[in-house]
Scaffold this active site. Structure first.
Site, short mmCIF file in Angstrom:
data_model
loop_
_atom_site.label_atom_id
_atom_site.label_comp_id
_atom_site.label_asym_id
_atom_site.label_seq_id
_atom_site.Cartn_x
_atom_site.Cartn_y
_atom_site.Cartn_z
N ASP A 46 0.73 -1.24 -0.12
CA ASP A 46 -0.14 0.03 -0.02
C ASP A 46 0.91 1.46 -0.03
O ASP A 46 0.69 2.34 -0.56
CB ASP A 46 -1.06 -0.03 1.29
CG ASP A 46 -1.65 -1.33 1.36
OD1 ASP A 46 -2.43 -1.69 0.55
OD2 ASP A 46 -1.52 -1.97 2.39
N HIS B 199 -4.69 -3.49 6.52
CA HIS B 199 -4.47 -3.56 5.11
C HIS B 199 -5.68 -4.17 4.47
O HIS B 199 -6.07 -5.22 4.21
CB HIS B 199 -3.46 -4.65 5.05
CG HIS B 199 -3.25 -5.20 3.48
ND1 HIS B 199 -2.90 -4.34 2.43
CD2 HIS B 199 -3.73 -6.46 2.75
CE1 HIS B 199 -3.00 -4.99 1.26
NE2 HIS B 199 -3.12 -6.20 1.32
P1 NDP Z 1 -1.36 -15.78 -3.69
O1 NDP Z 1 0.07 -16.36 -3.65
O2 NDP Z 1 -1.80 -14.96 -4.89
O3 NDP Z 1 -1.81 -15.09 -2.43
C1 NDP Z 1 -1.63 -15.34 -1.13
C2 NDP Z 1 -2.09 -14.78 -0.14
O4 NDP Z 1 -1.50 -13.29 -0.13
C3 NDP Z 1 -3.68 -14.59 -0.08
O5 NDP Z 1 -4.30 -14.53 0.94
C4 NDP Z 1 -3.88 -12.92 -0.65
O6 NDP Z 1 -4.94 -12.43 -0.39
C5 NDP Z 1 -2.88 -12.28 0.03
N1 NDP Z 1 -2.28 -11.18 -0.56
C6 NDP Z 1 -1.87 -10.06 0.31
N2 NDP Z 1 -1.81 -9.03 -0.42
C7 NDP Z 1 -1.94 -9.23 -1.72
C8 NDP Z 1 -1.80 -8.46 -2.80
N3 NDP Z 1 -1.54 -7.21 -2.71
N4 NDP Z 1 -1.89 -9.05 -3.91
C9 NDP Z 1 -2.23 -10.38 -3.96
N5 NDP Z 1 -2.67 -11.03 -2.71
C10 NDP Z 1 -2.33 -10.53 -1.56
O7 NDP Z 1 -2.35 -17.08 -3.86
P2 NDP Z 1 -2.35 -18.28 -4.47
O8 NDP Z 1 -3.80 -18.92 -4.38
O9 NDP Z 1 -1.77 -18.35 -5.67
O10 NDP Z 1 -1.49 -19.24 -3.44
C11 NDP Z 1 -1.92 -19.57 -2.33
C12 NDP Z 1 -0.76 -20.91 -1.84
O11 NDP Z 1 -1.04 -20.85 -0.19
C13 NDP Z 1 -1.39 -21.98 -2.48
O12 NDP Z 1 -0.53 -22.67 -2.97
C14 NDP Z 1 -2.00 -22.78 -1.11
O13 NDP Z 1 -1.74 -24.27 -1.31
C15 NDP Z 1 -1.21 -22.22 -0.11
N6 NDP Z 1 -1.78 -22.26 1.05
C16 NDP Z 1 -0.54 -22.89 2.08
C17 NDP Z 1 -1.17 -23.17 3.42
C18 NDP Z 1 0.00 -23.50 4.27
O14 NDP Z 1 1.10 -23.41 3.88
N7 NDP Z 1 -0.31 -23.94 5.37
C19 NDP Z 1 -2.52 -22.69 3.75
C20 NDP Z 1 -3.49 -22.09 2.99
C21 NDP Z 1 -2.91 -22.07 1.47
P3 NDP Z 1 -6.33 -12.17 -1.07
O15 NDP Z 1 -6.66 -13.51 -1.27
O16 NDP Z 1 -7.10 -11.33 -0.28
O17 NDP Z 1 -5.95 -11.49 -2.39
#
Ligand code: NDP
Length: 324
Positions: free
Chosen positions: A159, A187
């Site tokens: 931000d 945020h």
């Molecule tokens: P991303 O990598 O795009 O995003 C991950 C997180 O970052 C989301 O919660 C997203 O929030 C957040 N975020 C914060 N700021 C921003 C921003 N400016 N722009 C975009 N995102 C932002 O998500 P993917 O779905 O590609 O990947 C998530 C991964 O996490 C998957 O591989 C999944 O399997 C994994 N995962 C792992 C866990 C663990 O290790 N225990 C638990 C849960 C998931 P928002 O959705 O609000 O954009």
């Protein structure tokens, strides 16, 4: 030789993870002379994808990368970790209530906080990126009573960087000429990017733009930039989020005179103690310090209070759910 720094990344197979890992391995997170090992935490069904990313990391032959570990067990991932980037989170799905979202994330960030408490290195620093980032950070912190609370932070640096870029474009100055930018609060769409302390060429930025632009264009553009990127790109911002995570940790470790970060409140500026809220901060000797003594006028007060109120409501909601 220097002992490598262990950096744990959760959600490592996701979009942000993909943009982040290569920059960590190349030395941009901690410095060009600091060797690192990477620990990739994923949910079981994404471990294979994380292994693919690890193969690509191998194929870069990064001189500073001394090892990669891939696991679905937080106790393994955070064992001996010095830096933890908590990226993986449960995204809000259509029709999901806020309570469902917080509960799902409580199931992720509670156990991760406990694993950090029990296994991380004494100098652990945690940055939460996964949304709702401030409250996820609070949940993790509350499950880590043996770790100093100040080591748990959430990211508002994206931000902050968006605000720098928007103001630079408006005033037609390079971002390097803008000093003392501040993001306050959560945020989320209630965040408050503050131009009343921002300086450009020794002048206060709020005085260089008209109030209508500040109120009706600048603030909503910064606050809603994420949605605009999804609209244009067909996917959420990833590289810019990863870049901001790099900036946050680099400055935390190496020092800065002024940036924005969400850190546990000590009660400064009327923000209730313990809430993880964004402030103007400096980093000295590896610790964030809230910049004190800024005058907050009525325009800013109202906006800071609204965002902080939202954080209080989130804290109350996770208390009610028994997540903290
Ligand atoms: P991303 O990598 O795009 O995003 C991950 C997180 O970052 C989301 O919660 C997203 O929030 C957040 N975020 C914060 N700021 C921003 C921003 N400016 N722009 C975009 N995102 C932002 O998500 P993917 O779905 O590609 O990947 C998530 C991964 O996490 C998957 O591989 C999944 O399997 C994994 N995962 C792992 C866990 C663990 O290790 N225990 C638990 C849960 C998931 P928002 O959705 O609000 O954009």
């Amino acid at each position: 030789a220097q002992t490598p720094v262990k950096v744990t990344v959760t959600g490592a197979a996701g979009q942000i993870g993909y943009a982040l890992l290569f920059r960590i391995a190349s030395g941009q997170l901690l410095g060009a002379d600091v060797p690192v090992t990477l620990s990739l935490l994923e949910i079981p069904q994404a471990v294979k994808a994380a292994e693919g990313t690890a193969m690509e990391l191998d194929d870069c032959a990064f001189p500073l990368l001394r090892g990669i570990e891939i696991t679905d067990d937080p106790n393994v991932a955070f064992n001996g970790a010095n830096v933890a980037l908590l990226v993986g989170a449960m995204p809000r799905k259509a029709g999901m209530e806020r309570g469902d979202l917080l509960e799902a994330n409580g199931g992720i960030f509670g156990p991760q906080g406990k694993a950090i408490n029990d296994h991380a290195a004494d100098d652990i620093r945690v940055l939460v990126v996964g949304n709702p980032a401030n409250t996820n950070a609070l949940i993790a912190q509350q499950h880590a009573p043996d770790v100093p609370a100040e080591r748990f932070t959430a990211m508002t640096r994206l931000d902050h960087n968006r605000a720098l870029s928007q103001l630079g474009a408006k005033l037609q100055v390079p971002v390097t000429e803008i000093k003392k930018m501040t993001i306050w609060g959560n945020h989320s769409a209630t965040q408050y990017p503050d131009l009343f302390h921002t300086e450009v060429g020794g002048k206060i930025a709020a005085e260089l733009v008209d109030e209508a632009w500040l109120r009706d264009t600048f603030i909503p553009t910064v606050a809603k930039r994420g949605a605009a990127i999804i609209e244009a790109r067909g996917a959420s911002s990833a590289a810019s989020a990863a870049n901001a995570a790099i900036d946050h940790v680099y400055d935390w470790v190496n020092g800065t005179e002024w940036t924005s970060a969400a850190i546990p409140s000590d009660g400064s500026y009327g923000v209730p103690e313990g809430l993880i809220s964004s402030f103007p901060v400096a980093s000295r000797n590896g610790k964030w310090e809230i910049i004190q003594g800024l005058e907050i006028d009525a325009f800013s007060r109202e906006r800071i209070d609204a965002s902080v109120r939202e954080l209080e409501e989130e804290r109350e909601a996770v208390r009610q759910l028994g997540l903290i």
